[in-house]
Write a protein that holds these residues in place. Sequence first.
Motif, PDB file in Angstrom:
ATOM      1  N   LEU A   3      -6.132   0.309   5.752  1.00 30.83           N
ATOM      2  CA  LEU A   3      -6.472  -1.064   5.387  1.00 30.83           C
ATOM      3  C   LEU A   3      -7.514  -1.608   6.367  1.00 30.83           C
ATOM      4  O   LEU A   3      -7.499  -1.258   7.545  1.00 30.83           O
ATOM      5  CB  LEU A   3      -5.220  -1.942   5.438  1.00 30.83           C
ATOM      6  N   LEU A  10      -2.605  -9.001   9.545  1.00 27.41           N
ATOM      7  CA  LEU A  10      -1.865  -9.018   8.284  1.00 27.41           C
ATOM      8  C   LEU A  10      -0.639  -9.926   8.320  1.00 27.41           C
ATOM      9  O   LEU A  10      -0.181 -10.372   7.278  1.00 27.41           O
ATOM     10  CB  LEU A  10      -1.407  -7.601   7.927  1.00 27.41           C
ATOM     11  N   VAL A  14       0.744 -11.821   4.963  1.00 26.39           N
ATOM     12  CA  VAL A  14       1.912 -11.163   4.371  1.00 26.39           C
ATOM     13  C   VAL A  14       3.063 -12.158   4.282  1.00 26.39           C
ATOM     14  O   VAL A  14       3.734 -12.269   3.245  1.00 26.39           O
ATOM     15  CB  VAL A  14       2.319  -9.913   5.181  1.00 26.39           C
ATOM     16  N   GLY A  40      -0.247  -0.787   8.577  1.00 25.22           N
ATOM     17  CA  GLY A  40      -0.506  -1.330   7.251  1.00 25.22           C
ATOM     18  C   GLY A  40       0.662  -1.263   6.298  1.00 25.22           C
ATOM     19  O   GLY A  40       0.554  -1.644   5.146  1.00 25.22           O
ATOM     20  N   LYS A  41       1.801  -0.786   6.761  1.00 25.24           N
ATOM     21  CA  LYS A  41       3.008  -0.747   5.930  1.00 25.24           C
ATOM     22  C   LYS A  41       3.875  -1.951   6.307  1.00 25.24           C
ATOM     23  O   LYS A  41       4.080  -2.231   7.484  1.00 25.24           O
ATOM     24  CB  LYS A  41       3.778   0.548   6.152  1.00 25.24           C
ATOM     25  N   GLU A  65       5.853  -6.229  -3.471  1.00 22.81           N
ATOM     26  CA  GLU A  65       4.661  -5.402  -3.257  1.00 22.81           C
ATOM     27  C   GLU A  65       3.515  -5.813  -4.180  1.00 22.81           C
ATOM     28  O   GLU A  65       2.359  -5.881  -3.748  1.00 22.81           O
ATOM     29  CB  GLU A  65       4.999  -3.929  -3.445  1.00 22.81           C
ATOM     30  N   LYS A  69      -0.193  -6.891  -3.007  1.00 20.40           N
ATOM     31  CA  LYS A  69      -1.376  -6.182  -3.501  1.00 20.40           C
ATOM     32  C   LYS A  69      -2.366  -7.167  -4.121  1.00 20.40           C
ATOM     33  O   LYS A  69      -3.574  -7.047  -3.915  1.00 20.40           O
ATOM     34  CB  LYS A  69      -0.990  -5.118  -4.527  1.00 20.40           C
ATOM     35  N   ILE A  76      -1.771  -1.901   0.021  1.00 25.09           N
ATOM     36  CA  ILE A  76      -0.654  -2.294   0.888  1.00 25.09           C
ATOM     37  C   ILE A  76       0.653  -1.743   0.328  1.00 25.09           C
ATOM     38  O   ILE A  76       0.806  -1.596  -0.881  1.00 25.09           O
ATOM     39  CB  ILE A  76      -0.625  -3.829   1.065  1.00 25.09           C
TER      40      ILE A  76
END
Length: 85
Positions: A3, A10, A14, A40-41, A65, A69, A76
């Motif tokens: 990413l 993030l 997020v 990135g997870k 998710e 996205k 992601i």
Amino acid sequence: MALPFSDEELYDPVQHSIDKVRPMLVRDGGNVTLLAIKDGKVYVQLEGACRGCSASQTTLKYGIERQLKNDIHPEIEVIESKDMQ
């Protein structure tokens, strides 16, 4: 594919995306907590009625998710973590 954001960059986006999904979970007696972002997870923990629910994987992939996205990046990934904290 990596990413184009650091894990630190993030975090706020997020959290904001998860907050968009949270009312749906709360209505069903559940919730979700953002535990960490690593490489990135996105690691989350489902809570309340969502924890162990037969639809929990659907909630993760097609609720949380998909929102991430759409809002942040199509690559992601959300992972449910039951032991992390």
